[in-house]
Write a protein that holds these residues in place. Sequence first.
Motif: not given
Length: 142
Positions: A128-129, A132
């Motif tokens: 996810e990091n 994003r």
Amino acid sequence: MCKPGGEGEIMMTWGRKIAAGVGLMVMVSLLTGCGALFLGAAAGSVAGALYYKGELEADVEATPQAVITATEKAFRDLIWAKETASATATDGLATARTATGKEVKVTVVTKTPEVSTLGIRIGTFGDENLSRLLYDRILAFL
């Protein structure tokens, strides 16, 4: 005037409990990351980005060709090794590898003439990091 313990006081107590319960539910949803669903969109995107089952998905106001071009620039900016990049009027695909060898896959599909759906998956199970981070860079180049 209401007598202590009367009907008016009981109704006020129930009203406070219901308001507190609703407030608590909203706070819990914000703390679990569901706040993104309530709090809105990122700049340049139509409805914000949602991360689900290892893939970040968002609608952007751009054609697939523009999204893939922005993706290539984002890959260079992040110093990721681009493997492939191609786009048509209806869809596109770009792949790269991070410095640690994670596979990066960006897909884009036309939703309307002005809006495309962008999908980002990094690694087998998603990251996810990094997703994003890449999404923000893509938006910056659009």
